[in-house]
Design a protein around this motif. Sequence first.
Motif, mmCIF file in Angstrom:
data_model
loop_
_atom_site.group_PDB
_atom_site.id
_atom_site.type_symbol
_atom_site.label_atom_id
_atom_site.label_comp_id
_atom_site.label_asym_id
_atom_site.label_seq_id
_atom_site.Cartn_x
_atom_site.Cartn_y
_atom_site.Cartn_z
ATOM 1 N N GLU A 85 139.150 -63.769 -74.583
ATOM 2 C CA GLU A 85 140.521 -64.139 -74.939
ATOM 3 C C GLU A 85 141.401 -62.906 -75.124
ATOM 4 O O GLU A 85 142.567 -62.890 -74.714
ATOM 5 C CB GLU A 85 140.497 -65.054 -76.172
ATOM 6 N N ILE A 86 140.823 -61.874 -75.705
ATOM 7 C CA ILE A 86 141.563 -60.614 -75.809
ATOM 8 C C ILE A 86 141.902 -60.110 -74.405
ATOM 9 O O ILE A 86 143.026 -59.694 -74.120
ATOM 10 C CB ILE A 86 140.721 -59.560 -76.567
ATOM 11 N N ALA A 87 140.941 -60.172 -73.532
ATOM 12 C CA ALA A 87 141.150 -59.696 -72.153
ATOM 13 C C ALA A 87 142.247 -60.495 -71.478
ATOM 14 O O ALA A 87 143.084 -59.964 -70.751
ATOM 15 C CB ALA A 87 139.851 -59.804 -71.353
ATOM 16 N N ARG A 88 142.253 -61.780 -71.741
ATOM 17 C CA ARG A 88 143.263 -62.623 -71.132
ATOM 18 C C ARG A 88 144.671 -62.210 -71.559
ATOM 19 O O ARG A 88 145.556 -62.037 -70.731
ATOM 20 C CB ARG A 88 143.009 -64.074 -71.547
ATOM 21 N N TYR A 89 144.861 -62.030 -72.857
ATOM 22 C CA TYR A 89 146.207 -61.688 -73.337
ATOM 23 C C TYR A 89 146.615 -60.279 -72.937
ATOM 24 O O TYR A 89 147.759 -60.028 -72.590
ATOM 25 C CB TYR A 89 146.302 -61.867 -74.855
ATOM 26 N N ILE A 90 145.678 -59.370 -73.013
ATOM 27 C CA ILE A 90 146.011 -58.011 -72.595
ATOM 28 C C ILE A 90 146.331 -58.010 -71.103
ATOM 29 O O ILE A 90 147.268 -57.345 -70.657
ATOM 30 C CB ILE A 90 144.876 -57.033 -72.945
ATOM 31 N N GLY A 91 145.572 -58.777 -70.353
ATOM 32 C CA GLY A 91 145.831 -58.864 -68.917
ATOM 33 C C GLY A 91 147.215 -59.412 -68.627
ATOM 34 O O GLY A 91 147.967 -58.853 -67.826
ATOM 35 N N GLU A 92 147.547 -60.468 -69.299
ATOM 36 C CA GLU A 92 148.852 -61.097 -69.073
ATOM 37 C C GLU A 92 149.994 -60.172 -69.472
ATOM 38 O O GLU A 92 150.976 -60.011 -68.759
ATOM 39 C CB GLU A 92 148.962 -62.369 -69.917
ATOM 40 N N ALA A 94 149.919 -56.928 -69.866
ATOM 41 C CA ALA A 94 149.950 -55.720 -69.038
ATOM 42 C C ALA A 94 150.662 -56.024 -67.720
ATOM 43 O O ALA A 94 151.490 -55.248 -67.253
ATOM 44 C CB ALA A 94 148.534 -55.221 -68.773
ATOM 45 N N GLU A 95 150.344 -57.159 -67.159
ATOM 46 C CA GLU A 95 150.979 -57.573 -65.903
ATOM 47 C C GLU A 95 152.492 -57.626 -66.089
ATOM 48 O O GLU A 95 153.264 -57.134 -65.281
ATOM 49 C CB GLU A 95 150.434 -58.958 -65.510
ATOM 50 N N ARG A 96 152.887 -58.217 -67.204
ATOM 51 C CA ARG A 96 154.307 -58.330 -67.509
ATOM 52 C C ARG A 96 154.976 -56.955 -67.575
ATOM 53 O O ARG A 96 156.125 -56.783 -67.212
ATOM 54 C CB ARG A 96 154.439 -59.054 -68.854
ATOM 55 N N ARG A 97 154.230 -55.991 -68.056
ATOM 56 C CA ARG A 97 154.806 -54.642 -68.201
ATOM 57 C C ARG A 97 154.566 -53.765 -66.976
ATOM 58 O O ARG A 97 154.873 -52.573 -66.988
ATOM 59 C CB ARG A 97 154.186 -53.954 -69.422
ATOM 60 N N GLY A 98 153.955 -54.346 -65.960
ATOM 61 C CA GLY A 98 153.787 -53.585 -64.727
ATOM 62 C C GLY A 98 152.527 -52.754 -64.619
ATOM 63 O O GLY A 98 152.457 -51.836 -63.822
ATOM 64 N N TYR A 99 151.525 -53.101 -65.405
ATOM 65 C CA TYR A 99 150.264 -52.376 -65.296
ATOM 66 C C TYR A 99 149.170 -53.279 -64.751
ATOM 67 O O TYR A 99 149.204 -54.493 -64.946
ATOM 68 C CB TYR A 99 149.805 -51.867 -66.668
ATOM 69 N N ARG A 100 148.207 -52.659 -64.110
ATOM 70 C CA ARG A 100 147.002 -53.371 -63.705
ATOM 71 C C ARG A 100 145.901 -53.036 -64.696
ATOM 72 O O ARG A 100 145.892 -51.942 -65.264
ATOM 73 C CB ARG A 100 146.534 -52.912 -62.321
ATOM 74 N N GLU B 104 142.735 -59.726 -61.927
ATOM 75 C CA GLU B 104 144.052 -60.304 -61.661
ATOM 76 C C GLU B 104 143.990 -61.772 -62.073
ATOM 77 O O GLU B 104 143.149 -62.519 -61.588
ATOM 78 C CB GLU B 104 144.299 -60.191 -60.158
ATOM 79 N N GLN B 105 144.869 -62.198 -62.961
ATOM 80 C CA GLN B 105 144.866 -63.600 -63.361
ATOM 81 C C GLN B 105 145.980 -64.332 -62.627
ATOM 82 O O GLN B 105 147.139 -63.939 -62.718
ATOM 83 C CB GLN B 105 145.074 -63.735 -64.869
ATOM 84 N N THR B 106 145.622 -65.379 -61.932
ATOM 85 C CA THR B 106 146.652 -66.097 -61.183
ATOM 86 C C THR B 106 147.291 -67.199 -62.024
ATOM 87 O O THR B 106 148.310 -67.768 -61.621
ATOM 88 C CB THR B 106 146.067 -66.710 -59.904
ATOM 89 N N LEU B 107 146.681 -67.501 -63.159
ATOM 90 C CA LEU B 107 147.291 -68.404 -64.122
ATOM 91 C C LEU B 107 147.807 -69.701 -63.537
ATOM 92 O O LEU B 107 148.868 -70.187 -63.920
ATOM 93 C CB LEU B 107 148.427 -67.679 -64.855
ATOM 94 N N ASN B 108 147.053 -70.236 -62.600
ATOM 95 C CA ASN B 108 147.412 -71.546 -62.074
ATOM 96 C C ASN B 108 148.760 -71.533 -61.347
ATOM 97 O O ASN B 108 149.397 -72.559 -61.185
ATOM 98 C CB ASN B 108 147.453 -72.562 -63.220
ATOM 99 N N ASP B 109 149.155 -70.371 -60.905
ATOM 100 C CA ASP B 109 150.459 -70.243 -60.278
ATOM 101 C C ASP B 109 150.310 -70.044 -58.768
ATOM 102 O O ASP B 109 149.630 -69.132 -58.307
ATOM 103 C CB ASP B 109 151.188 -69.051 -60.898
ATOM 104 N N VAL B 110 150.946 -70.916 -58.019
ATOM 105 C CA VAL B 110 150.817 -70.865 -56.565
ATOM 106 C C VAL B 110 151.265 -69.522 -56.007
ATOM 107 O O VAL B 110 150.598 -68.927 -55.160
ATOM 108 C CB VAL B 110 151.651 -71.981 -55.896
ATOM 109 N N GLU B 111 152.394 -69.049 -56.496
ATOM 110 C CA GLU B 111 152.905 -67.790 -55.986
ATOM 111 C C GLU B 111 151.947 -66.632 -56.268
ATOM 112 O O GLU B 111 151.762 -65.740 -55.436
ATOM 113 C CB GLU B 111 154.279 -67.484 -56.583
#
Lengths: 345, 345
Positions: A85-92, A94-100, B104-111
Amino acid sequence: MASGSRSGGRVRLKDVADRAGVSMKTVSNVVHDYEFVSPRMRERVQTAIDELGYRPNLTARRLATGKTSMIALALPVVDQPYYAEIARYIGEEAERRGYRIIVEQTLNDVEAERAVIRDREEGLVDGVIFHPVRIGTLEIARLRPETPIVLLGEAARPLTTDHVMIDNAQAARDGVELLLAEKRTRIAFLADVRGDITESTQLRLLGYQEALLAAGIRPDPELVLQSDGFTIEDGVAAIAAAIERGLHFDAVLCRDDTFAMAALRALRVAGRSVPEEVSVLGWDDTVLAHSSTPALSAISPDKLAIATTALDLLEDRMKGYGGTGRHRLAPYSVIERGTTAVLQR
Amino acid sequence: MASGSRSGGRVRLKDVADRAGVSMKTVSNVVHDYEFVSPRMRERVQTAIDELGYRPNLTARRLATGKTSMIALALPVVDQPYYAEIARYIGEEAERRGYRIIVEQTLNDVEAERAVIRDREEGLVDGVIFHPVRIGTLEIARLRPETPIVLLGEAARPLTTDHVMIDNAQAARDGVELLLAEKRTRIAFLADVRGDITESTQLRLLGYQEALLAAGIRPDPELVLQSDGFTIEDGVAAIAAAIERGLHFDAVLCRDDTFAMAALRALRVAGRSVPEEVSVLGWDDTVLAHSSTPALSAISPDKLAIATTALDLLEDRMKGYGGTGRHRLAPYSVIERGTTAVLQR
DNA sequence: ACGCTAATCTATAGCGCTGTAAATGTCAAC
DNA sequence: GTTGACATTTACAGCGCTATAGATTAGCGT
């Protein structure tokens, strides 16, 4: 064939520049939405990009800029619900902030944890978020890494390193207070794990004890159950043994959700009803808590807050902040579901 | 200060070469354990490496070689137990083979899924392992990516792309046969989810039906429960509604472990005992199966085999294999724990 | 000592992009 | 029409490493 073009490989910036009849830098400017590019030029270049299907080579960009826009996330293992769950939120986030995110599993291995600190990832990532469980404060301070790093959890808190955790002792106090409010007086703690060198258990145990004392109850060492390990079987064995030896208890504060599942199972087998006879309070509020029957009441760390705070601190460091270690407490809550209720006599 | 050396930055290959008084290539040879380096030279260079604390810049190496030694793992989300466990095994196995994993999490998103196929990661990774749930066979075939890719799951199986799954229909038949052997005759299926466009459910439903027919039982459409979604609440509602309307059933084959948890909860609430009155068979054999009480019997895909097979196929492709899509079936087993047993009358 | 092969080492041209510095264009104000 | 002051575009030197080709050295038979 035009000189400079290549048949096999990918389309490069140079190819686009040639096609559009401009310099490489101009193409680069278009790609990066640089302000001072005339609309006509922008369109001309964009057309060439589209026609050729150009996409920048990120590796080359990285070498040129020195920024990788990647962050390493080092966790013991990614399939334990809390870490997942930590990985999920950090992943999300990070993606939002432009990191992989590059995920690294340390698998409870000391050397693997050291490798993380020793900049194993140097030049690969801009920063690392690390949840250690096997190496402590001193060792991290000693191996002090050059790459920006933020620590998670309670295992290590070097003064020199940024760190995010929840107030474990306070959370434990809150949990015990909930149980106390339900007229529970014999609250067991599941469990003190043999060989556990992390501070998590100690802090939780401390809060447990403090809350009891504050309520005028003398902590009974018998109620602190011992376990041989962290698995559900270990937990079941611990509770079963306690029941076996006639220990009286009407609530169980668990150090994690897995132990709570263990308590539920052992109590079911022993014919004790939850929550009528025994309240069970989990810790971490993972998917296990939502899935069990009854649904588990639990201490719920705000994992999203942990993720965003860790990323905030890390971004500061990556931008050059060089101060001493900052220590952040993330919020948590105590969620009441179906395993806690006022004692029925 | 010696010319060519730099104060601020990291130690580069060149610095080591200067220090040891050799060419860059020789240092590179030592770093890569190249065969034809004399022992004396090797030691001299190694000394310089150690003294300077040199570590190669991976980004530069990547640019030079074109190999990233990174693999992207694209999953719907990493904190759902099944995906978390797949991620764990792929992570471990990739590490063993010398690759890093970018999640990479696709989060159920088609795009987001399309982006994966459109080589979003190009130049970043050598290959990608992708578990799609929103886009299908045709779309993947159409967007045919240049980066080597291996697909997981049942959502899409383009002829041109490598693919790993378990034989869902056969596994469902095996599951039903286990239930049948327990003298269960009214086997419900949980659930047909509204809006589910993946083939997983269809294949499982097909096997369910085939096994019933093979046993001379006419499938009763009433027993195929409908659900509004994939959450535990949706599953509980589906079972509760079935019980409510007086549907008779003595077993439940679930399309995933979450629905099995739902069945356990709804049956508990309704006062039906598991497994005495109703057997429950889960699917995926995740941590939920190990943690529930009773422990869940379940169809158990061999996740390690899925991981290694996917990596095998991907490595082939990364080495240049260009044949048509290969379709691999990974093994599975039917694990009997505490939620299945011969029917008690 | 000579020639030849094999072992060992060196020099340097990229990999594809960005950043700097400099060149060129443009336009309003004089 | 010139001059600044910006706006816009270009040329090219790196980023740190690898790989190719070639130079040099060593070993060995004659």
